[in-house]
Write an enzyme that holds these catalytic residues in place. Sequence first.
Site, PDB file in Angstrom:
ATOM      1  CG  ASN A 178       1.733  10.929  -5.556  1.00 32.30           C
ATOM      2  OD1 ASN A 178       2.369  11.871  -6.030  1.00 32.30           O
ATOM      3  ND2 ASN A 178       0.420  10.941  -5.531  1.00 32.30           N
ATOM      4  CB  CYS A 219      -1.236   6.225  -1.420  1.00 28.39           C
ATOM      5  SG  CYS A 219      -0.483   6.657  -2.997  1.00 28.39           S
ATOM      6  CB  CYS A 232      -1.674   2.832  -7.196  1.00 27.38           C
ATOM      7  SG  CYS A 232      -0.417   1.890  -8.096  1.00 27.38           S
ATOM      8  NE  ARG A 233      -2.582   2.554  -1.883  1.00 20.42           N
ATOM      9  CZ  ARG A 233      -1.990   2.243  -0.751  1.00 20.42           C
ATOM     10  NH1 ARG A 233      -2.714   1.757   0.245  1.00 20.42           N
ATOM     11  NH2 ARG A 233      -0.689   2.418  -0.581  1.00 20.42           N
ATOM     12  CB  SER A 234      -2.610   9.469  -3.216  1.00 15.42           C
ATOM     13  OG  SER A 234      -1.350   9.424  -3.830  1.00 15.42           O
ATOM     14  CG  ASP A 246      -0.259  -1.170  -2.186  1.00 16.75           C
ATOM     15  OD1 ASP A 246      -0.458  -0.978  -3.397  1.00 16.75           O
ATOM     16  OD2 ASP A 246       0.865  -1.091  -1.653  1.00 16.75           O
TER      17      ASP A 246
HETATM   18  P1  4NP Z   1       0.359   3.464  -4.098  1.00  9.06           P
HETATM   19  O1  4NP Z   1       0.853   2.004  -4.577  1.00  9.06           O
HETATM   20  O2  4NP Z   1       0.915   3.647  -2.692  1.00  9.06           O
HETATM   21  O3  4NP Z   1      -1.129   3.345  -4.103  1.00  9.06           O
HETATM   22  O4  4NP Z   1       0.893   4.448  -5.094  1.00  9.06           O
HETATM   23  C1  4NP Z   1       2.159   1.562  -4.510  1.00  9.06           C
HETATM   24  C2  4NP Z   1       3.044   1.902  -5.491  1.00  9.06           C
HETATM   25  C3  4NP Z   1       4.324   1.418  -5.446  1.00  9.06           C
HETATM   26  C4  4NP Z   1       4.732   0.599  -4.415  1.00  9.06           C
HETATM   27  C5  4NP Z   1       3.841   0.260  -3.422  1.00  9.06           C
HETATM   28  C6  4NP Z   1       2.550   0.741  -3.466  1.00  9.06           C
HETATM   29  N1  4NP Z   1       6.061   0.076  -4.389  1.00  9.06           N
HETATM   30  O5  4NP Z   1       6.379  -0.713  -3.484  1.00  9.06           O
HETATM   31  O6  4NP Z   1       6.879   0.425  -5.255  1.00  9.06           O
END
Ligand code: 4NP
Length: 170
Positions: free
Chosen positions: A22, A19, A24-26, A136
Amino acid sequence: MSRPPAPDATARVSVCFVCLGNICRSPTAEAVFRALLAREGLASHVLVDSAGTADYHVGEPPDARSRAAARARGIRVEGLGRQFRATDFARFDHVIAMDGENERALLALAPGPAERRKVARLRRFESEPDHLDVPDPYYGGSGGFDRVLDICEAGCEGLLARLRADHGLP
Ligand code: 4NP
């Protein structure tokens, strides 16, 4: 996530979920897939990891909201954030993007066509996806984290079916 995949001589297939951050989603997809493999008695057959296309959260634990939502389903989301690198393509058979932006970043990083062929979006493995992105959840409410889990569960079921068919997993 930063725990390096354990070298496992019997693992026939390797998968890295990717993602943006790294956190939340992945890592959620990684944990859901690990739990599914364990239930199916396939934990030693598939090497699983996750990473982010960005370096914003390198070394950080998974988001507390992701961990809480998964814990409610008996799933542990673990590890520390790490960034996906071009050299990771040599380590994984399948590099599974959470959304179109992640997929484009991976395709741009891939050294050549063989590596580009390893890249797919998780939701392509769902039977009837209403959309191809795992949304997201980072800036949204807590419902977004449950939705990510639902999508990861459906996508991981489909991914396992594909690995069974393509790699001769039991
Ligand atoms: P992820 O979520 O890609 O699913 O881990 C996010 C985590 C942090 C951010 C964006 C998405 N950020 O902008 O910091």
